[in-house]
Design a protein around this motif. Structure first.
Motif: not given
Length: 235
Positions: A184-186, A189-192, A227-230
């Protein structure tokens, strides 16, 4: 927690302790991981050294479902001030009757909150470990993740719709399936790590703990971290 839910809950439980006796073989890697994992191996967010933060606990409850090992999760009500609408482990802040936060207080709190939020019978839960305390900066909670084995399953569901939107279980096989993994991309900018399971996106603190448990238990399968999920602005 509402006053009504507190009134429905029982008082402090006697004899709350950790025991690994009789755990199913598949849970042994989780129990071993809990004994050796260090705080920074779980999260870069650790409790403030000055002791600030609200003491709390969550119950990471493993059971045996139709599709094998599974985890109990819930979705928080969208009206809550903190972490609204997010899937999470059952849990919450320690109450005075839970006892010493540095002793068995978190164990009692994890069981009490799980009973109040999901209706499970704590008598059927065997607590077998606790992870190092972690920190959630946005809500200033100092969280002790408590590990449990659902030895005698009981019916669960939404107890208070003002706190909980739904209660559900997720097969561990779905959590380890690379097709269900994402980052996930908050908006900050934080990713997790995240999991796309049971028609929802599990992210944030809960997903981070699940991710590390899968890793240190040796259950993790290689997955596409690109694989990014905003997350939208409401998150």
């Amino acid at each position: 927690m509402t006053q009504s839910s507190k009134a429905q809950a029982g008082g402090p439980r006697e004899g709350v302790a950790l025991s690994k006796e009789g755990l199913p073989e598949w849970l042994h890697p989780v129990a071993r991981a809990a004994e050796t994992v260090q705080p920074l191996q779980l999260s870069r967010f650790l409790p403030p050294e000055n002791g600030a933060g609200r003491q709390s606990a969550v119950l990471i409850l493993f059971g045996e479902g139709e599709q094998g090992p599974e985890l109990l999760l819930m979705e928080r009500a969208g009206s809550l001030r903190s972490h609204a609408g997010q899937p999470s482990f059952p849990g919450g802040a320690l109450d005075p009757e839970d006892g010493d936060p540095k002793a068995d207080g978190p164990l009692r709190a994890a069981l009490r909150e799980a009973e109040e939020e999901t209706g499970l019978d704590p008598a059927g839960v065997q607590l077998f470990g606790a992870l190092p305390r972690l920190y959630i900066p946005v809500s200033e909670f100092v969280v002790t993740p408590v590990l449990g084995w659902w030895r005698v399953p009981s019916p669960v569901g939404v107890v208070d719709p003002n706190e909980t939107a739904r209660v559900f279980t997720v097969p561990v096989a779905d959590l380890t399936n690379p097709a269900n993994r994402a980052t996930t991309v908050h908006p900050s900018g934080h990713q997790g790590p995240a999991f796309l399971v049971e028609s929802t996106l599990v992210w944030g603190f809960t997903a981070g703990v699940i991710d590390r448990l899968l890793h240190y238990a040796g259950w993790e399968r290689s997955w596409d971290r690109e694989k990014l999920v905003p997350l939208d602005w409401r998150s």
